[in-house]
Every structure is written in C-alpha cells, then in structure tokens.
Design an enzyme around this catalytic site. Structure first.
Site, PDB file in Angstrom:
ATOM      1  N   HIS A  59       0.704  -1.198  -0.133  1.00 19.98           N
ATOM      2  CA  HIS A  59       0.142   0.043  -0.131  1.00 19.98           C
ATOM      3  C   HIS A  59       0.963   1.147  -0.012  1.00 19.98           C
ATOM      4  O   HIS A  59       2.119   1.101   0.151  1.00 19.98           O
ATOM      5  CB  HIS A  59      -0.924   0.036   1.286  1.00 19.98           C
ATOM      6  CG  HIS A  59      -0.258  -0.312   2.469  1.00 19.98           C
ATOM      7  ND1 HIS A  59       0.531   0.851   3.227  1.00 19.98           N
ATOM      8  CD2 HIS A  59      -0.177  -1.364   3.399  1.00 19.98           C
ATOM      9  CE1 HIS A  59       1.037   0.129   4.383  1.00 19.98           C
ATOM     10  NE2 HIS A  59       0.630  -1.052   4.551  1.00 19.98           N
TER      11      HIS A  59
HETATM   12  P1  TYD Z   1      -1.528  -2.858   7.532  1.00 21.36           P
HETATM   13  O1  TYD Z   1      -1.294  -1.448   7.737  1.00 21.36           O
HETATM   14  O2  TYD Z   1      -2.162  -3.100   6.184  1.00 21.36           O
HETATM   15  O3  TYD Z   1      -0.516  -3.951   7.729  1.00 21.36           O
HETATM   16  P2  TYD Z   1       0.883  -4.092   6.828  1.00 21.36           P
HETATM   17  O4  TYD Z   1       1.233  -3.092   6.151  1.00 21.36           O
HETATM   18  O5  TYD Z   1       1.910  -4.400   7.894  1.00 21.36           O
HETATM   19  O6  TYD Z   1       0.458  -5.309   5.940  1.00 21.36           O
HETATM   20  O7  TYD Z   1      -2.785  -3.038   8.582  1.00 21.36           O
HETATM   21  C1  TYD Z   1      -3.292  -4.663   9.014  1.00 21.36           C
HETATM   22  C2  TYD Z   1      -4.425  -4.231   9.740  1.00 21.36           C
HETATM   23  O8  TYD Z   1      -3.934  -3.858  10.907  1.00 21.36           O
HETATM   24  C3  TYD Z   1      -5.404  -3.284   9.100  1.00 21.36           C
HETATM   25  O9  TYD Z   1      -6.915  -3.948   9.316  1.00 21.36           O
HETATM   26  C4  TYD Z   1      -5.594  -2.126  10.108  1.00 21.36           C
HETATM   27  C5  TYD Z   1      -4.840  -2.628  11.320  1.00 21.36           C
HETATM   28  N1  TYD Z   1      -4.009  -1.583  12.013  1.00 21.36           N
HETATM   29  C6  TYD Z   1      -4.481  -0.687  13.131  1.00 21.36           C
HETATM   30  O10 TYD Z   1      -5.607  -1.006  13.544  1.00 21.36           O
HETATM   31  N2  TYD Z   1      -3.782   0.021  13.735  1.00 21.36           N
HETATM   32  C7  TYD Z   1      -2.440   0.501  13.223  1.00 21.36           C
HETATM   33  O11 TYD Z   1      -1.673   1.381  13.626  1.00 21.36           O
HETATM   34  C8  TYD Z   1      -1.825  -0.282  11.798  1.00 21.36           C
HETATM   35  C9  TYD Z   1      -0.710  -0.002  11.233  1.00 21.36           C
HETATM   36  C10 TYD Z   1      -2.824  -1.546  11.554  1.00 21.36           C
END
Ligand code: TYD
Length: 141
Positions: A59
């Site tokens: 992303h």
């Molecule tokens: P995401 O940022 O997409 O994870 P990564 O980039 O590590 O693969 O987040 C994954 C899930 O976690 C998404 O449903 C949102 C949740 N999340 C939170 O609730 N708070 C946060 O600070 C972060 C980073 C993610």
C-alpha cells in the site's frame, strides 16, 4: 473529503544510522523525536510473529511518513514512487529507513522471528491508505 497525495521520490527515502551506546553487556539505541526522525512521532507499532518468507505492506499513503527498523531478524522493503523502484534490506537494530509520503511499499522476505518497528507521523487512519496499485499509479502519474 478529497485527499491529495503528497508525492515524493524513492531517492528521498533514506537510510539513517542511529547512534549506538556500546556496552560489554549489550547495546542501547535511543530514538528521539525530530533528532533521528525527520517528523513528529504520533504512533509506534511493531510487526512480529510474521512467518518466515511472508510479505506485508502492499500500500501507499497520502500523507503518512514512516521510519522502519528491523529490531530483530531481517526483511526487504520494496519502495516504488510510480516511476522508480528501490529495494532496501534491513537487518540491524541501529539502521532505520525513512519512508517519505506517497510511496508504495512492500515488506518482503521476512526472516522467521523478525520484529519490525514502525514509527509513524500520524495516528492510524484507514482513509490515508491507497491499497490498490493501479489507483496508486493513476494518482502519481
Ligand atoms: P496494514 O497497515 O495494512 O498492515 P501491513 O502494512 O503491515 O501489512 O494493517 C493491517 C491491519 O491492521 C489493518 O486492518 C489495520 C490494522 N491496523 C490498526 O488497527 N492500527 C495500526 O496502527 C496499523 C498499522 C494497522
């Protein structure tokens, strides 16, 4: 609300060597707001229990900046600004990667047991995410 993507280049994403207090009984690395980190830290989170070889990320963000450290183990960060790509290998707890705004990132090749520390410039806000790569490319080109 119409969001505006703050574009930047992968060449603005820099490696930062953090200072290390070296001791026979172990080391300490301290991170202070606006000293080692070029933004105000509003949130700290960490990824752990990531299965070996797994991938995260996939992303970009309209506004968020991040500072990423491999506290333990190793992983690769693929950075993509829509024109250029760069891969950074992180494997030391005293080396950080500053990810500037509007950069597509993928975290790849996690070694098992690794811990990824992320310092973030904003609180969690799902509306700041761009999760579709084609949409990201439309926004930056
Ligand atoms: P995401 O940022 O997409 O994870 P990564 O980039 O590590 O693969 O987040 C994954 C899930 O976690 C998404 O449903 C949102 C949740 N999340 C939170 O609730 N708070 C946060 O600070 C972060 C980073 C993610």
């Amino acid at each position: 609300m119409t969001r505006v993507l703050k574009q930047s280049s992968v060449y603005e994403c820099s490696i930062v060597y953090l200072s290390k207090v070296h001791n026979r009984a172990g080391n300490i690395t301290a991170i202070e707001n606006k000293k080692s980190i070029p933004f105000d830290i509003k949130r700290v989170y960490y990824l752990y229990d990531v299965p070996g070889g797994e991938e995260r990320g996939g992303h970009a963000h309209y506004e968020l900046q991040q500072f990423v450290v491999a506290l333990s183990g190793a992983f690769d960060v693929l950075l993509d600004d829509g024109t250029n790509k760069k891969v950074v290998h992180l494997d030391r707890p005293f080396i950080g990667l500053h990810i500037t705004t509007g950069i597509w990132r993928e975290l790849l090749n996690f070694s098992s047991g690794s811990v990824c520390l992320v310092l973030a410039s904003h609180k969690y806000d799902e509306s700041d995410y761009i999760r579709d790569y084609d949409n990201f490319i439309r926004l930056v080109t």
